[in-house]
Design an enzyme around this catalytic site. Structure first.
Site, PDB file in Angstrom:
ATOM      1  N   GLU A   1      -2.900  -1.570   2.919  1.00 52.90           N
ATOM      2  CA  GLU A   1      -1.389  -1.428   3.367  1.00 52.90           C
ATOM      3  C   GLU A   1      -1.394   0.104   3.888  1.00 52.90           C
ATOM      4  O   GLU A   1      -0.639   0.756   4.068  1.00 52.90           O
ATOM      5  CB  GLU A   1      -0.654  -2.447   2.989  1.00 52.90           C
ATOM      6  CG  GLU A   1       0.345  -2.849   3.853  1.00 52.90           C
ATOM      7  CD  GLU A   1       1.947  -1.753   3.914  1.00 52.90           C
ATOM      8  OE1 GLU A   1       2.450  -1.500   4.464  1.00 52.90           O
ATOM      9  OE2 GLU A   1       1.320  -1.070   2.067  1.00 52.90           O
TER      10      GLU A   1
ATOM     11  N   ASP B   1      -3.228  -3.458  -2.899  1.00 54.56           N
ATOM     12  CA  ASP B   1      -3.243  -2.415  -3.079  1.00 54.56           C
ATOM     13  C   ASP B   1      -1.895  -1.138  -2.955  1.00 54.56           C
ATOM     14  O   ASP B   1      -0.925  -1.933  -3.273  1.00 54.56           O
ATOM     15  CB  ASP B   1      -3.948  -1.070  -1.903  1.00 54.56           C
ATOM     16  CG  ASP B   1      -3.200  -1.394  -0.128  1.00 54.56           C
ATOM     17  OD1 ASP B   1      -2.504  -2.074  -0.216  1.00 54.56           O
ATOM     18  OD2 ASP B   1      -3.130  -0.386   0.312  1.00 54.56           O
TER      19      ASP B   1
END
Length: 490
Positions: free
Chosen positions: A182, A119
């Site tokens: 994350e 991400d």
């Protein structure tokens, strides 16, 4: 002679890396540079912004693309489901699955587990990007695009390194933990690690995190990070907001109390004034002091980058020590105060300050919480205000520090020397890396941060990039590192 060395290596029970193997690895990587850059271009194009619920399908797509590539490499992949995220009251979104993958299962070889994420932070051209953030652009030796450094580029360099090694013989078993959340807190990851402790992680010997930058243009290996104790300090006075024309000079103002308390936290040089806060800080050794002297770090560059005219300390060594190995206190903002444009003359009834203490190894968050609370309550009592205060610690992330003499770190240093022809800078992170501490505590394994990000990559900012040199040579670094781990294995 080289041919004979290679034959001897194949016949030996011990892994021994020959010049033929090293040359073959580096040559293979050089020959496939265009392919590696094209794959990064394809991955950057996926807008896997985990903070935007409308792009959750893009995060899912990115995880699927990563899975497919690992499968193509000959790996085994489990897409581990980790539940749902409550994005807002009454609205739940499925969390993207975590990739648990493995290449190789030879019980006579060490197993190295790598962590990274797919991400990215939000990015829009109108935020100040000179290029479209989700279109990879190569310019002046740099590869620009969201995720190039944090963390798609670093993960791809790792995957390419492993794939390259497979062409000449993978000397270790490799596992991957790759998540898609994350950038918004890694929800569900720690529980997954706990749940898989005796299955997926049972044969792991070492943990390596790939999401990290260097201190300078010189390669760095990160062996420690500060923790984070984040506090809310709330002061409540009147029942409602009041007009300063009617009540100024007649009431004890919550904002005045708050500003007073904030001013008691640290002095002008940044020294924290809370009693006992430094008691558990590890003493500085002569060996560590020498380590700081040899680090490549330029204060003029730091001034140019930050725009700061003067720092709290004068030397490179002092700046880095107070950035990494000593605690610091920072005030982040005040909630409830008037902050809009115009000249509103309000006396806020309740205000909340937000501040944090970056604590270092040996400092316990629960002890820090008590020290901060007792101190602020004592200072407020001295002020003799009838208002009410409340101190709350909302984050208590642990610091992390590894042993640089562990075989994992020795192997990484040898790999840096082989690829970059220089000694690695052994560095710490001033920020907090919760996953490193979680891996260490849950699994009981040595953890190391081995990244290839540059100091000017702007991973969360506009015009994020990774240099082509770091990207390609970093691929060689990961391959060489795995070779060195195999060499060191008993």
């Amino acid at each position: 002679m080289l041919f004979m060395l290679a034959i001897i290596s194949l016949l030996s029970d011990q892994v021994f890396l020959t010049p033929v193997q090293n040359n073959a690895l580096f040559q293979y990587i050089n020959d496939h540079q265009s392919e590696y850059i094209q794959r990064l271009k394809n991955w950057v194009a996926i807008e896997s912004d985990s903070s935007d619920p409308s792009k959750r399908d893009q995060v899912q797509l990115m995880m699927e693309m990563t899975k497919d590539y690992i499968l193509k490499m000959g790996g085994h992949v489990e897409m581990a489901e980790i539940g749902e995220q409550e994005y807002s009251p009454g609205i739940k979104l499925p969390l993207p699955p975590v990739i648990l993958a493995q290449i190789g299962n030879d019980t006579n070889k060490p197993t190295v587990c790598f962590y990274g994420h797919m991400d990215v932070q939000p990015a829009k051209k109108e935020d100040g990007w000179k290029t479209e953030p989700y279109t990879l652009v190569e310019e002046n030796g740099n590869l620009f695009g969201r995720g190039t450094s944090d963390d798609k580029g670093q993960i791809l360099a790792l995957l390419h390194g492993v794939e390259s090694l497979k062409k000449i013989g993978l000397p270790v078993n490799v596992k991957f933990v790759i998540e898609g959340m994350e950038e918004v807190g890694s929800q569900g990851l720690e529980k997954l690690v706990e749940d898989k402790k005796n299955t997926f992680f049972s044969d792991v010997d070492y943990i390596v995190v790939t999401d990290t930058p260097w201190l300078s243009k010189k390669p760095g290996i990160t062996y420690g990070a500060r923790g984070n104790c984040y506090f809310y300090l709330e002061v409540e006075g009147a029942r409602r907001d009041l007009h300063s024309g009617g009540f100024g000079g007649t009431v004890y103002e919550a904002m005045s109390d708050l500003i007073y308390l904030l001013g008691q936290l640290a002095d002008v040089k940044g020294k924290i004034l809370i009693p006992g806060i430094y008691d558990d800080v590890l003493p500085l050794t002569e060996q560590e002091k020498e380590l700081y002297k040899n680090l490549e770090f330029n204060l003029d560059d730091l001034k140019a980058d930050t725009g700061a005219k003067q720092f709290l300390h004068d030397t490179k060594e002092e700046i880095l020590m107070y950035r990494w190995r000593y605690p610091s206190l920072s005030i982040h903002g005040i909630e409830g105060a008037f902050s809009g444009s115009g000249t509103k003359t309000v006396i806020p009834a309740k205000v909340i300050a937000k501040f944090s203490i970056r604590q270092v190894p040996n400092m316990n968050p629960s002890v820090v919480e008590k020290q901060v609370t007792d101190y602020l309550e004592s200072k407020f009592s001295e002020r003799k205000s009838p208002n009410k205060i409340k101190v709350t610690m909302v984050i208590g992330a642990q610091p992390w520090l590894a042993n640089m003499n562990d075989p994992l770190y020795v192997a990484a240093q040898k790999a840096v020397k082989k690829v970059f022809n220089t000694d690695a800078d052994m560095i710490r992170a001033g920020g907090t890396i919760p996953i490193a501490k979680s891996f260490e505590e849950i699994l009981g394994k040595t953890v190391m941060l081995l990244g290839i990000g540059g100091p000017e990559d702007a991973p969360h900012g506009q015009n994020e990039k990774i240099s082509k040199h770091n990207y390609i040579e970093g691929t060689k670094l990961y391959g060489s590192f795995l070779q060195e781990i195999a060499n060191a294995w008993p």
